[in-house]
Write a protein that holds these residues in place. Structure first.
Motif, PDB file in Angstrom:
ATOM      1  N   ALA A  65      24.755 -16.684  41.500  1.00  9.14           N
ATOM      2  CA  ALA A  65      23.750 -16.706  40.433  1.00  9.14           C
ATOM      3  C   ALA A  65      23.293 -18.134  40.163  1.00  9.14           C
ATOM      4  N   PHE A  66      24.237 -19.076  40.178  1.00  8.39           N
ATOM      5  CA  PHE A  66      23.899 -20.480  40.006  1.00  8.39           C
ATOM      6  C   PHE A  66      22.887 -20.929  41.063  1.00  8.39           C
ATOM      7  N   ALA A  67      23.153 -20.544  42.320  1.00  3.09           N
ATOM      8  CA  ALA A  67      22.272 -20.957  43.421  1.00  3.09           C
ATOM      9  C   ALA A  67      20.867 -20.387  43.251  1.00  3.09           C
ATOM     10  N   VAL A  68      20.778 -19.112  42.853  1.00  2.00           N
ATOM     11  CA  VAL A  68      19.474 -18.476  42.648  1.00  2.00           C
ATOM     12  C   VAL A  68      18.724 -19.165  41.515  1.00  2.00           C
ATOM     13  N   LEU A  69      19.421 -19.417  40.414  1.00  2.00           N
ATOM     14  CA  LEU A  69      18.792 -20.070  39.272  1.00  2.00           C
ATOM     15  C   LEU A  69      18.351 -21.493  39.613  1.00  2.00           C
ATOM     16  N   THR A  70      19.138 -22.188  40.424  1.00  2.00           N
ATOM     17  CA  THR A  70      18.774 -23.539  40.821  1.00  2.00           C
ATOM     18  C   THR A  70      17.470 -23.532  41.607  1.00  2.00           C
ATOM     19  N   ALA A  71      17.314 -22.563  42.496  1.00  2.00           N
ATOM     20  CA  ALA A  71      16.074 -22.445  43.269  1.00  2.00           C
ATOM     21  C   ALA A  71      14.876 -22.230  42.341  1.00  2.00           C
ATOM     22  N   GLY A  72      15.040 -21.370  41.326  1.00  2.00           N
ATOM     23  CA  GLY A  72      13.958 -21.138  40.372  1.00  2.00           C
ATOM     24  C   GLY A  72      13.640 -22.371  39.562  1.00  2.00           C
ATOM     25  N   ALA A 416       4.126 -19.133  41.940  1.00  2.00           N
ATOM     26  CA  ALA A 416       4.540 -17.735  41.773  1.00  2.00           C
ATOM     27  C   ALA A 416       6.038 -17.636  41.512  1.00  2.00           C
ATOM     28  N   LEU A 417       6.843 -18.425  42.237  1.00  2.00           N
ATOM     29  CA  LEU A 417       8.286 -18.429  42.011  1.00  2.00           C
ATOM     30  C   LEU A 417       8.621 -18.930  40.611  1.00  2.00           C
ATOM     31  N   ALA A 418       7.942 -19.986  40.184  1.00  2.00           N
ATOM     32  CA  ALA A 418       8.196 -20.545  38.853  1.00  2.00           C
ATOM     33  C   ALA A 418       7.807 -19.556  37.757  1.00  2.00           C
ATOM     34  N   PHE A 419       6.705 -18.830  37.965  1.00  2.00           N
ATOM     35  CA  PHE A 419       6.288 -17.817  36.990  1.00  2.00           C
ATOM     36  C   PHE A 419       7.328 -16.703  36.920  1.00  2.00           C
TER      37      PHE A 419
END
Length: 460
Positions: A65-72, A416-419
């Motif tokens: 989850a940390f890794a996914v959130l970091t990407a966002g 789009a990813l940031a949104f």
């Protein structure tokens, strides 16, 4: 001014760049190091000292989850960098939303961000008292705890009143000091790492995807603050170049500390003990070196961390109202600057945060305050959504025609990813927080109506 009742054909003109004010004696623009420290210091407050224990019940799947959130968060940081390059003015998301969608959208961004800052400042000061109590007993009586929280809030305000050069100095020093113990655990813990301490990959008992989502809901708000350099762009030297770099470097640095710190604590403290820990970093230091001095050291580090975080957030709490006031979308008093700092905004913000702090201690219920804090997790995402939508708006209008196709596609994917990341933040806030956050948000509509009427009379 924008005509918010119709879709403007040309690009809005009301948000044209304003001439920069002449520098004052105590004004010093932030360079890349201080701007980066502002981003890292505001992202990493005191929450990191509790995060490993908070996600331990889900197991090491929480690192996914940390890794996914970091990407966002990185996608959001890159979007802010692109927007700041396009319009490097103080105000960040407010400026971007107003330029793209008009005055009302800009006002909502400014209002939501302002609510977020002063409620969060009160919450941070109250949390800091818990760490102070380890060093000096202050929680024995409500009024001594309340007084301590007020002092913790007003000290950063004093450094802001002194001028922007002092804000930058305090931010840089506090960021360096707080990272020393964090890096001690994050890096030093790797040498004491024991895989047997990790526990199960998915300790929740449900699906791995569900565990990732559940742990992400706890971690989602760890990255609030990525906009810090963009909000203070007017105080950053060479903002078109440095705001984007500081935002990305600061976010990456915070992510590295989060991930390494959590991973090291997972590997140095037994899982069954970590689940019930109230001071996971203290337990990690004690496990690494023996003794019982870890609690005192971590409490001191947490106080430094929170004070530095308050220093940066106090400045940000005044910057967005300052930008909005200069455009006539906030009361004119917020546009007053002294020594590079919007002092009226700082004063009003710290007074509101102080009143909320006093209410928290006198009401005798942590629940009311907890709800208010959850509301800020929603209000913080409103400017994010509007800013990322503004980037999509500019891309759709073809305002990047001179950019090569690969760059255009990259910017569109990042926006789009940031949104999507911002929407995920809203979902993670929960139904109650979103409901009440909308009430807080639209409580500002009468303020906008009053200011719009005044502008109309003045124009007439």
């Amino acid at each position: 001014m924008h005509d918010t009742g119709t879709v403007p054909a040309p690009a809005p003109q009301a948000a044209a760049p304003r001439p920069a004010a002449a520098p004052e004696k105590h004004t010093r623009r932030f360079g890349l190091p201080v701007a980066t420290a502002l981003v890292m210091g505001n992202i990493i407050g005191g929450g990191i000292f509790l995060l490993p224990a908070a996600v331990a019940p889900f197991g090491t799947v929480s690192l996914v989850a940390f890794a996914v959130l970091t990407a966002g968060a990185i996608a959001l940081a890159l979007v802010f960098g692109r927007l700041a390059h396009r319009d490097p003015r103080t105000g960040g998301p407010y400026v971007y939303a107003r330029e793209a969608f008009g005055d009302f959208a800009g006002f909502l961004a400014a209002w939501a961000y302002w609510i977020t800052t002063w409620v969060s400042n009160a919450a941070l000061a109250v949390a800091a008292v818990g760490y102070l109590d380890v060093l000096i007993p202050v929680n024995d009586h409500a009024w001594t705890a309340c007084l301590a929280a007020l002092v913790i809030q007003w000290l950063p305000a004093v450094s802001n009143f002194a001028g922007s050069r002092y804000v930058g100095a305090v931010q840089l020093v506090s960021t360096v000091l707080k990272f020393a113990p964090l890096l001690l655990v994050a890096v030093g813990g790797l040498f004491f790492f024991d895989a047997d301490n990790l526990g199960p990959f998915n300790a929740s008992g449900g699906s791995a995807l569900g565990a990732v989502s559940a742990s992400a809901a706890i971690l989602l708000f760890s990255y609030l603050g990525v906009e810090s350099a963009a909000v203070s762009a007017g105080e950053v030297r060479d903002p078109r170049r440095n705001v984007g770099r500081a935002t990305v470097i600061g976010t990456l640095g915070a992510a590295l500390v989060y991930l390494l710190g959590t991973f090291s604590v997972f590997g140095t403290v037994a899982h069954d003990r970590l689940v019930g820990s109230t001071a996971p970093f203290s337990d990690a230091v004690n496990a690494m070196f023996g003794g019982s001095w870890g609690g005192w050291a971590v409490a001191l580090a947490a106080l430094v961390s929170m004070t530095g975080c308050l220093n940066g957030w106090t400045l940000l709490s005044a910057q967005t109202p300052y930008a909005a006031a200069r455009d006539g979308l906030f009361p004119a008093a917020f546009a007053r600057k002294r020594r590079g700092v919007p002092t009226v905004g700082v004063g009003v913000t710290v007074v509101l945060a102080s009143l909320l702090t006093v209410y928290n201690y006198t009401a005798g219920s942590a629940r009311v305050f907890e709800i208010l804090v959850l509301v800020t997790t929603f209000t913080a995402t409103v400017p994010y959504l509007l800013a990322t939508a503004a980037q999509l708006f500019h891309l759709a209008r073809g305002e990047h025609e001179k950019v090569n196709r690969a760059r255009l596609v990259r910017d569109a994917v990042l926006a789009a990813l940031a949104f999507g990341f911002s929407l995920w933040l809203v979902a993670g806030a929960g139904y109650a927080a979103v409901y009440q956050g909308v009430l807080f948000l639209f409580a500002g509509v009468p303020v906008y109506a009053w200011l719009a009427a005044r502008r109309g009379r003045t124009a007439a």
